[in-house]
Scaffold this motif. Structure first.
Motif, PDB file in Angstrom:
ATOM      1  N   ARG A 103       2.613   1.694  -3.481  1.00 35.52           N
ATOM      2  CA  ARG A 103       1.567   1.963  -4.486  1.00 35.52           C
ATOM      3  C   ARG A 103       1.065   3.404  -4.325  1.00 35.52           C
ATOM      4  O   ARG A 103       0.806   4.096  -5.301  1.00 35.52           O
ATOM      5  CB  ARG A 103       0.397   0.984  -4.356  1.00 35.52           C
ATOM      6  CG  ARG A 103       0.719  -0.491  -4.545  1.00 35.52           C
ATOM      7  CD  ARG A 103       1.463  -0.891  -5.834  1.00 35.52           C
ATOM      8  NE  ARG A 103       1.095  -0.127  -6.982  1.00 35.52           N
ATOM      9  CZ  ARG A 103       1.973   0.426  -7.845  1.00 35.52           C
ATOM     10  NH1 ARG A 103       3.263   0.279  -7.672  1.00 35.52           N
ATOM     11  NH2 ARG A 103       1.553   1.114  -8.869  1.00 35.52           N
ATOM     12  N   THR A 104       0.907   3.877  -3.093  1.00 33.52           N
ATOM     13  CA  THR A 104       0.428   5.235  -2.829  1.00 33.52           C
ATOM     14  C   THR A 104       1.456   6.274  -3.263  1.00 33.52           C
ATOM     15  O   THR A 104       1.116   7.264  -3.914  1.00 33.52           O
ATOM     16  CB  THR A 104       0.082   5.406  -1.336  1.00 33.52           C
ATOM     17  OG1 THR A 104      -0.899   4.428  -0.978  1.00 33.52           O
ATOM     18  CG2 THR A 104      -0.451   6.792  -1.045  1.00 33.52           C
ATOM     19  N   THR A 147       0.824  -1.211   0.000  1.00 36.94           N
ATOM     20  CA  THR A 147       0.000   0.000   0.000  1.00 36.94           C
ATOM     21  C   THR A 147       0.858   1.261   0.000  1.00 36.94           C
ATOM     22  O   THR A 147       0.543   2.234  -0.684  1.00 36.94           O
ATOM     23  CB  THR A 147      -0.919   0.010   1.234  1.00 36.94           C
ATOM     24  OG1 THR A 147      -1.693  -1.192   1.236  1.00 36.94           O
ATOM     25  CG2 THR A 147      -1.837   1.213   1.246  1.00 36.94           C
ATOM     26  N   ALA A 174       1.645   6.347  -7.069  1.00 39.77           N
ATOM     27  CA  ALA A 174       0.439   6.903  -7.684  1.00 39.77           C
ATOM     28  C   ALA A 174       0.368   8.420  -7.523  1.00 39.77           C
ATOM     29  O   ALA A 174      -0.342   9.095  -8.259  1.00 39.77           O
ATOM     30  CB  ALA A 174      -0.818   6.257  -7.081  1.00 39.77           C
ATOM     31  N   THR A 217      -0.765  10.131  -4.758  1.00 42.65           N
ATOM     32  CA  THR A 217      -2.053  10.428  -4.144  1.00 42.65           C
ATOM     33  C   THR A 217      -2.047  11.810  -3.489  1.00 42.65           C
ATOM     34  O   THR A 217      -1.153  12.125  -2.704  1.00 42.65           O
ATOM     35  CB  THR A 217      -2.383   9.353  -3.092  1.00 42.65           C
ATOM     36  OG1 THR A 217      -2.358   8.076  -3.746  1.00 42.65           O
ATOM     37  CG2 THR A 217      -3.729   9.590  -2.448  1.00 42.65           C
TER      38      THR A 217
END
Length: 148
Positions: free
Chosen positions: A128-129, A125, A132, A134
């Protein structure tokens, strides 16, 4: 945000340049500015990236064979952009793993590359965050008051 999916921490100032990060289970991590042994926010980010993938790799490989060495090194370069923004670049997660000779060690070694790739591409997580990009919202609650 759904309450069951929400993750959170609280950060409380405990002194000048000193803070405690608390999770809902009662864990505490000391946080600071880098002037003492307390972890800096950047170090905690690096720990989160490496820890997330490390746990993924450990859970799968240790089912096959107990590691003799399980060490993760995470590094990045802190840079200031031309616009004056601070950020990390060149993030790297290095796995230094050793498993014993024999069938169990062979089974563990065989899955390492696949699990590292899966952790990076799907499971972790934190990574990936970060990858990305975010957005992060910041806001204030309560009034900023001065003493009476």
């Amino acid at each position: 945000m759904s309450h069951e999916n929400q993750r959170s921490v609280e950060i409380e100032r405990t002194g000048e340049g000193a803070y405690d990060v608390r999770n809902v289970r009662g864990g505490v991590i000391p946080l600071g500015t880098g002037d003492d042994e307390r972890f800096t926010p950047v170090e905690l980010l690096l720990a989160a990236i490496g820890g997330c993938s490390g746990i993924d790799v450990d859970v799968v490989t240790s089912r096959k064979g107990e590691p003799e060495r399980f060490l993760i090194r995470v590094r990045g370069d802190k840079v200031r952009t031309a616009d004056g923004e601070n950020r990390l670049e060149n993030l790297e997660v290095e796995f230094d793993l050793a498993f014993p000779p024999g069938e169990a060690g062979d089974r563990a070694r065989a899955v390492v590359p696949r699990v590292i790739r899966q952790s990076h591409d799907k499971l972790c997580t934190v990574t990936r965050t970060v990858e990305a990009g975010t957005p992060v919202s910041t806001f204030q609650t309560g009034a900023v008051t001065s003493p009476q």
